[in-house]
Scaffold this active site. Structure first.
Site, PDB file in Angstrom:
ATOM      1  N   SER A 257       0.873  -1.160   0.000  1.00 49.29           N
ATOM      2  CA  SER A 257       0.000   0.000   0.000  1.00 49.29           C
ATOM      3  C   SER A 257       0.911   1.210   0.000  1.00 49.29           C
ATOM      4  O   SER A 257       2.066   1.132   0.422  1.00 49.29           O
ATOM      5  CB  SER A 257      -0.892  -0.002   1.236  1.00 49.29           C
ATOM      6  OG  SER A 257      -0.369   0.857   2.216  1.00 49.29           O
ATOM      7  N   LYS A 258       0.377   2.305  -0.487  1.00 46.45           N
ATOM      8  CA  LYS A 258       1.261   3.461  -0.630  1.00 46.45           C
ATOM      9  C   LYS A 258       1.730   3.994   0.719  1.00 46.45           C
ATOM     10  O   LYS A 258       2.577   4.861   0.780  1.00 46.45           O
ATOM     11  CB  LYS A 258       0.607   4.539  -1.487  1.00 46.45           C
ATOM     12  CG  LYS A 258      -0.753   4.963  -1.064  1.00 46.45           C
ATOM     13  CD  LYS A 258      -1.336   5.861  -2.137  1.00 46.45           C
ATOM     14  CE  LYS A 258      -2.799   6.123  -1.863  1.00 46.45           C
ATOM     15  NZ  LYS A 258      -3.505   6.646  -3.004  1.00 46.45           N
TER      16      LYS A 258
END
Ligand code: GLU
Length: 483
Positions: A257-258
């Protein structure tokens, strides 16, 4: 002909909701390799039915990112094809017609329940531990009453009549038979009250009309596939074959995930990973080429591709490993080829023309250019020597770090990447934190350049690009928050 014997047609169906995700390239690669190995077609479809989440710049970024990787599609919104349109927002009439088919067959029904009622029912059923959030209130309305209310213009959605009992099964080519109980499914909404389809209806209708034979997608959709199978059944259509690929994981096994690692394909382009390394690396995350061989080309993957070689073990998206693979590619180049790669990456006229306005007023001789601008040619910066400066007087480090991350989020949502917008975002962010520019901007400057003096921040962010800008702000926040 069954799906197994028809000419192979596969698709990648990204939703244009943000930056082009590494997971999209991962799924695209497996679809592409299968299609090419079979002499079939690889299709790009844009799933933009969720108008609230769709971003205007995202579609073009998907095209650019997949092209950078080296994956070419045979049909798609930009290249056309015989099964178009390939953008769901242009297919509304098709979905309406198909919802009507199900209504006419008695496989679907209009539901007039208000959002308030649905919420109340959901809470009540959850409290009573009843599965499914909807009580099927409108399912048994007399057809004449339902038709009259629809004709009278009453707001409604269209729901599928999901069987009350029994099991729903499908074969996942990698997992075997996946079976779910009908009781696990609500009467799913097919058309929303705004007349737009839900993902499920649009996805199934499109896969059918586009004659998709194999749906290879991320495992997060396994739980939806049962719903899709019900829809195929309701239409009387044969479903495609399914295979769900595992989600990419960070080395600590958390979902990519970022928040932890850059997830935009462009980040890897901007730090100088080769596209062939990128695809090769994604290929190693699920494809066994044979023996322990890790370095293979796209053409080699295509040539040998078979689903038997695809494994579902948790694929670890490890940037260190990707970098090590890239090193091998670099070592194999001739020096001329390497020089060409460096030129194509940053040392080219286009990039220098963007950079020169930042340097021109600050140099007297050309030998000053590179030392002055070296942070535009670097990936991560070392904040250790300036850690003491990464601060705002009177503000706790944790609060500064949180503020920098809030700025990252603001930039994440930014459509386009131009100086004036970036300056406006930065100003708004400083104001939100009640910081004056002279308190907040030096912090941003240090995060982006690791220097006390540098060209204007709007210019710097624009030239640095979205990926490196966000990456540096995030790393600076981490450096500040670290004990
Ligand atoms: N639009 C979905 C996504 O963004 C596509 C899922 C599918 O491939 O069916 O992942």
């Amino acid at each position: 002909m069954t799906a197994a014997t028809r000419p192979v047609r596969v698709r990648i169906a990204p939703s244009p909701t943000g930056d082009p995700h590494v997971g999209t390239a991962y799924i695209a690669l497996f679809n592409y390799a299968f299609a090419r190995q079979q002499g079939g077609k690889f299709i790009l479809r844009i799933e933009d039915t969720d108008q609230k989440r769709a971003r205007s710049d995202s579609e073009q970024m998907i095209f650019d990112a997949l092209r950078w990787c080296g994956l070419r599609w045979d049909e798609g919104p930009d290249v056309g094809g015989p099964y178009g349109p390939y953008r769901q927002s242009e297919r509304s009439a098709i979905y309406r017609e198909h919802a009507q088919v199900l209504l006419d067959k008695g496989e679907a029904y209009p539901c007039f329940c208000t959002a308030e009622r649905l919420e109340k029912v959901r809470i009540q059923r959850a409290a009573e531990h009843i599965s499914g959030g909807y009580d099927r209130n409108c399912r048994e309305l007399p057809a004449s009453e339902a038709a009259a209310r629809v004709a009278g213009g009453e707001a409604h959605v269209v729901r599928l009549k999901v069987p009350i009992e029994g099991s729903i099964e499908f074969v996942d080519m990698a997992r075997g038979v996946v079976s779910r109980e009908a009781t696990e499914f609500d009467d799913q909404v097919l058309m929303k009250s705004d007349g737009l389809p839900t993902y499920h209806l649009a996805n199934v209708v499109d896969d059918h009309l586009m004659e998709i034979t194999h749906v290879c997608r991320a495992e997060e959709w396994v739980s939806s596939t049962g719903k899709h199978v019900l829809l195929y059944r309701a239409f009387g259509w044969e479903p495609p074959q399914f295979i769900h690929m595992p989600l990419l994981r960070n080395p600590d096994k958390s979902k990519v995930s970022k928040r932890n690692n850059p997830t935009s394909i462009f980040y890897y382009r901007d730090i100088g990973i080769f596209p062939e390394t990128f695809l090769n690396f994604l290929g190693t995350l699920g494809y066994s080429f044979g023996g322990d061989r890790e370095k293979f080309t796209l053409a080699e993957m295509v040539e040998t591709f078979s689903w038997d070689r695809v494994s579902l073990g948790g694929p670890v998206f490890d940037v260190v490993k990707m970098t090590a693979l890239n090193e091998k590619y670099i070592h194999e180049l001739t020096v001329e080829q390497l020089a060409d790669r460096v030129i194509a990456w940053r040392l080219n006229r286009d990039f220098l023309v963007k950079l020169m306005p930042l340097a021109q007023k600050r140099i007297k001789r050309l030998d000053e250019v590179i030392p002055l601008t070296e942070y535009f040619f670097a990936g991560d910066l070392d904040y250790t020597p300036i850690l003491g400066e990464l601060k705002i007087e009177g503000v706790e480090p944790a609060a500064i770090a949180a503020a920098l991350l809030a700025f990252v989020d603001k930039l994440d949502a930014r459509v386009g990447w131009v100086k004036a917008d970036l300056e406006a975002d930065m100003k708004a962010w400083a104001t939100e934190h009640t910081w004056k520019p002279k308190q907040a901007y030096p912090l941003i400057r240090l995060a982006l350049t690791a220097r006390m003096a540098a060209p204007g921040l709007g210019d710097t962010m624009e030239v640095l690009g979205k990926e490196l800008t966000r990456r540096r702000l995030r790393r600076a926040a981490e450096a500040i928050a670290a004990p």
